[in-house]
Write a protein that holds these residues in place. Structure first.
Motif, PDB file in Angstrom:
ATOM      1  N   HIS A   1      -0.823 -15.321   1.170  1.00 29.43           N
ATOM      2  CA  HIS A   1      -1.586 -16.439   1.738  1.00 29.43           C
ATOM      3  C   HIS A   1      -2.933 -16.508   1.026  1.00 29.43           C
ATOM      4  O   HIS A   1      -3.695 -15.543   1.023  1.00 29.43           O
ATOM      5  CB  HIS A   1      -1.770 -16.263   3.252  1.00 29.43           C
TER       6      HIS A   1
ATOM      7  N   GLU B   1      -6.567 -15.425   2.400  1.00 33.51           N
ATOM      8  CA  GLU B   1      -6.751 -14.102   3.014  1.00 33.51           C
ATOM      9  C   GLU B   1      -7.327 -13.117   1.995  1.00 33.51           C
ATOM     10  O   GLU B   1      -6.688 -12.146   1.588  1.00 33.51           O
ATOM     11  CB  GLU B   1      -5.421 -13.659   3.644  1.00 33.51           C
TER      12      GLU B   1
ATOM     13  N   ARG C   1      -3.885 -22.175   2.267  1.00 35.89           N
ATOM     14  CA  ARG C   1      -2.956 -21.094   2.633  1.00 35.89           C
ATOM     15  C   ARG C   1      -1.724 -21.037   1.733  1.00 35.89           C
ATOM     16  O   ARG C   1      -1.245 -19.961   1.373  1.00 35.89           O
ATOM     17  CB  ARG C   1      -2.512 -21.340   4.089  1.00 35.89           C
TER      18      ARG C   1
ATOM     19  N   HIS D   1      -1.939  -9.045   5.197  1.00 38.73           N
ATOM     20  CA  HIS D   1      -2.410 -10.367   5.660  1.00 38.73           C
ATOM     21  C   HIS D   1      -3.718 -10.193   6.413  1.00 38.73           C
ATOM     22  O   HIS D   1      -4.156  -9.094   6.706  1.00 38.73           O
ATOM     23  CB  HIS D   1      -1.383 -10.988   6.624  1.00 38.73           C
ATOM     24  N   SER D   2      -4.307 -11.320   6.755  1.00 36.42           N
ATOM     25  CA  SER D   2      -5.379 -11.329   7.735  1.00 36.42           C
ATOM     26  C   SER D   2      -5.250 -12.620   8.532  1.00 36.42           C
ATOM     27  O   SER D   2      -4.637 -13.573   8.050  1.00 36.42           O
ATOM     28  CB  SER D   2      -6.757 -11.254   7.065  1.00 36.42           C
TER      29      SER D   2
END
Ligand code: 0X9
Ligand code: ZN
Length: 305
Positions: free
Chosen positions: A63, A66, A119, A190-191
């Protein structure tokens, strides 16, 4: 110079990777997963002190926005290669590491140059003016099943026109398929939300065969991180169980289709205060606790066999 007090763009990360490869030729190998839609190399690094160790695959920045994920992945690479701490040396030298700091290279460049909160990938759609696919819905495992993934190209969770439609995901899929017998652990960075997510994402009704072990291993990570002075809290559970349904994600695909039975999505800091735009001051704290967490995760997974 490269460091972890600010975020870096792809050019800087690539140059740093070259330096790392030049400085550690005996134990590192650079590889290219393939090319992105816009033609950029998707680069990876293998760290191997003893060929045949258990393999740990780390995917990061699938993504685009992130950024903490690639900052953490590069810090991790640096520690594995340069730390003098005995437990880090033991960790580094007893595993074969395959690390992709930036998987979604086109999207990452776009977040630096145009839209910080992008994203998806950057491949245009044939049926819409909207651009990009949610690469974490594009893997060929229960693709587009049971919600959490969209068929609308304008949605943030657009799964793509068909599985593996994104060159970045096709490249990753092909690479792992070839090396899967060497891979024991898959970690997708991820975040944000501070979560450790096991399979499944495509259903909350069923759980993996080794779900109990997956939860014990996740607990080891969470306890280790919580025990540090930062006291950061990580919750854990299955993706669909504690977050939301999402099919076609990396960790489910690795588990279901590649037989990588220790497989997680890790959502880093924070819990929403800064969200995706986590200030660079948090890179080192986040990275330090991630290293400690991974150490505990691998130890517990080894203990359970
Ligand atoms: O929605 C996602 O892809 C992940 N969250 S994020 O905010 N980083 O976009 C979570 C995916 C977890 N679900 C599965 N792994 N199935
Ligand atoms: Zn994500």
């Amino acid at each position: 110079t490269f460091g972890w007090t600010r975020y870096h763009n792809l050019t800087e990360i690539d140059a740093w990777l070259d330096t790392i490869l030049a400085n550690h030729p005996e134990v590192t190998m650079g590889f290219v997963l393939g090319q992105s839609y816009e033609g950029r190399d998707i680069r990876g690094l293998r760290i191997s002190y003893k060929w045949g160790n258990p393999g740990v695959f780390i995917e990061s920045n699938i993504h685009a926005r992130e950024w903490i994920t690639s900052a953490t992945a590069t810090w991790l690479i640096n520690e594995l290669l340069t730390s003098k701490d005995e437990s880090v040396r033991e960790l580094a030298e007893s595993h074969d590491w395959y690390i992709i700091p930036v998987l979604n290279v086109d999207g990452f460049v776009y977040t630096h140059e145009t839209d910080r909160l992008w994203r998806k990938t950057r491949q245009p759609s044939l049926i819409s003016d909207c651009i990009g696919v949610d690469a974490n819905r594009n893997f060929d495992s229960h693709w587009m099943e049971n919600g959490g993934a969209s068929s609308d190209p304008c949605d943030e969770t657009y799964a793509g026109p068909y599985p593996l439609s994104e060159p970045e995901i096709k490249a990753m899929s092909d690479f792992i398929s070839i090396l899967k017998h060497k891979m024991n652990v898959m970690l997708a960075f991820h975040s944000y939300s501070q979560l450790l997510l096991s399979p499944y994402g495509h259903t909350a009704e069923e759980f993996p065969d080794n779900y109990n072990d997956l939860m014990l291993v996740a607990k080891a990570y969470s306890d280790a991180v919580n025990g540090l002075p930062y006291g950061t809290i990580y919750k854990y559970g299955s993706s669909a169980g504690i977050l939301y349904p999402a099919s076609g994600a990396t960790n489910d695909w690795a588990y279901n289709e590649q037989d990588i039975k220790i497989s997680y999505t890790i959502e880093f800091r924070d819990t929403g205060n800064f969200g995706f735009v986590l200030p660079a001051a948090f890179i080192k704290p986040n990275a330090e606790e991630t290293l400690i967490g991974i150490m505990a995760l691998l130890a517990e997974s080894k203990r359970l066999g």
